[in-house]
Write an enzyme that holds these catalytic residues in place. Structure first.
Site: not given
Ligand SMILES: *Cc1c(COP(=O)(O)O)cnc(C)c1O
Length: 472
Positions: A230, A464, A87, A139-140, A273, A397
């Site tokens: 990011d 979406f 843990y 970004f969303t 990613k 998108r």
């Molecule tokens: C996917 C993504 C996020 C969010 O990450 P999650 O792991 O899906 O929560 C943030 N910024 C960018 C550019 C992304 O592609």
């Protein structure tokens, strides 16, 4: 055409002269099958013409997202067997912390279950209600968390990013004039931070240059504003800098990544990613006081500060994924595969966003379906049509993803109305790309017979994902 683009052309010609192949071989396979056309028609209707609501079993080739869909290497799978599931104080946590510090330069590290966990915490920790958050497009999830913390997002990306046919080599760059004007207009104290992203997703996977981040650093220092990154696809961005920016041709992706991060104050990461894992993320900062605050928040929202929502084995696979993602052969083949699909479409004059970006091909739905108005969701329509034709899943998108303006409540109607075909890393072969290309061509040939959609269910947030449509 600019100098950098000539290099890009030369590379393409080299590829044509001599074939190249993926720097891996396949050790385990997962069977996939194509449903009949009647079954596909029923499946997409049942899903409300939203590809997010399809069952994955009904999908033949899945290009919905590159998020958490990559194939792990034998090294990552064996690292998983070495998970320390304590843990508190897991060995894998310390290894991951050291790996992030080595590859991304930041001093302090907080694990999270995925990217948005990190976005939530940093937004809540630093944004004061009514402050502005300028960024290179949005970004969303990033923008939503900034808005939920009371921030006002302002897009300061260069104009070329909104133009699908501009071949600017760094369409992800921030426009320094727009940013300076905003700072002067609102006052530096009313800017929460500058929010930048590598290979800007919503602009078509377009990179930022090293010069741009250096200039931004100088501008932020002048006004005493923080610069946050990011880093989700920053390793892919490093590849483009190596390829296109003067002085970096002989610098490794690993060193480019480090240099870029060194100009920023903090980063958040969706490891789903670049890092070749199915789940995971983190936040990393240089400011000790901010770190204390975040480390306190993580135990409320994610899990103890030595796992942040990940299992020990997840952290082990993630650390190995970081080492693999900066491998030169890996990155050349990853981006090479995206370009292969893009070049098939270009040869058929199918409208796509140019230059071809890092993780996906973006079909320009406005040009694809000029007869479908934007309030009938051309990109959503294209995604549904592609599934119907061939079982290939992509995503919208455009208008649906952009959501509504929080003040007026109206659709945002973004300039870019795109259908995104996102390529998972190390999952599909060139033959799959041929099938995808031919499926898009079939939709293109049938474009004049295609009608738009009507939205019949609209969720309040990130619509979406769950919105439903009917055919017109
Ligand atoms: C996917 C993504 C996020 C969010 O990450 P999650 O792991 O899906 O929560 C943030 N910024 C960018 C550019 C992304 O592609």
């Amino acid at each position: 055409m600019c100098e950098q683009d000539n290099r890009f052309q030369t590379m393409g010609q080299q590829f044509q002269r001599r074939s190249w192949a993926e720097p891996w071989k396949i050790k385990m396979v997962e069977p996939i099958e194509m449903r009949t056309r009647e079954q596909r028609a029923q499946a997409i209707k049942d899903a409300g013409y939203n590809t997010f609501l399809l069952r994955s079993e009904d999908v033949y080739i899945d290009l919905l997202t590159d998020s958490g869909t990559s194939a792990m290497s034998d090294r990552q799978w064996s690292a998983m067997m070495m998970g320390d599931e304590a843990y508190a104080g897991s060995r894998n946590y310390y290894e991951l912390e050291a790996t992030v510090q080595e590859y991304y330069t930041y001093k302090y590290f907080v694990p999270t279950h995925q990217g948005r966990g990190a976005e939530h915490m940093i937004s809540q920790a630093v944004i004061k209600k009514g402050q502005y958050v300028p960024g290179n497009m949005y970004f969303t999830t990033t923008r939503l968390h900034q808005e939920m913390a009371g921030g006002i997002f302002v897009d300061v990306i260069i104009d070329e990013a909104h133009n699908t046919i501009s071949d600017h080599p760094f369409k992800g760059n921030v426009c320094l004039d727009k940013l300076t004007a905003l700072i002067k207009d609102k006052g530096a104290e009313n800017i929460a931070y500058v929010s930048i992203a590598g290979t800007v997703n919503m602009a078509g996977g377009q990179p930022m240059s090293m010069k741009n981040v250096k200039d931004l650093r100088a501008l932020c220092d002048q006004y005493n504003i923080k610069l946050y990154l990011d880093a989700t696809r920053m390793a892919e961005n490093a590849f483009f800098i190596q390829e296109r920016e003067e002085g970096y041709a002989n610098v490794s992706i690993k060193d480019i990544l480090k240099e870029f991060c060194s100009y920023t104050d903090a980063a958040w990461m969706s490891s789903k990613k670049d890092h070749l894992v199915n789940i995971g993320g983190w936040l990393a900062v240089n400011d000790e006081a901010l770190f204390e605050k975040l480390r306190n928040m993580v135990v409320i929202y994610e899990g103890l500060h030595t796992y942040g929502g990940m299992a020990g084995r997840d952290m082990a696979a993630l650390a190995q994924g970081i080492r693999e993602c900066v491998n030169e052969d890996h990155m050349a083949s990853r981006i090479g595969q995206v370009r292969y699909l893009g070049s098939l479409l270009e040869n058929w004059d199918i409208p796509i966003v140019k230059p071809i970006g890092g993780h996906a091909i973006f079909l320009d739905a406005k040009a694809f379906y000029p007869h479908i108005p934007q309030d009938q969701f051309p990109a959503q329509t294209l995604a549904a049509e592609l599934y119907l034709d061939s079982g290939v899943r992509c995503m919208e998108r455009g208008n649906v993803s952009a959501g509504r303006d929080p003040v007026t409540g109206n659709h945002r109607f973004p300039k870019l109305e795109l259908a995104r075909l996102t390529i998972p890393r190390r999952v599909y072969t060139q033959a799959h790309m041929d099938v995808v290309g031919e499926a898009i061509k079939a939709c293109f040939d049938n474009r004049n017979n295609t009608k738009g959609l009507k939205m019949v269910y609209e969720p309040e947030y990130l619509r979406f994902f769950q919105a439903r449509f009917e055919s017109l």
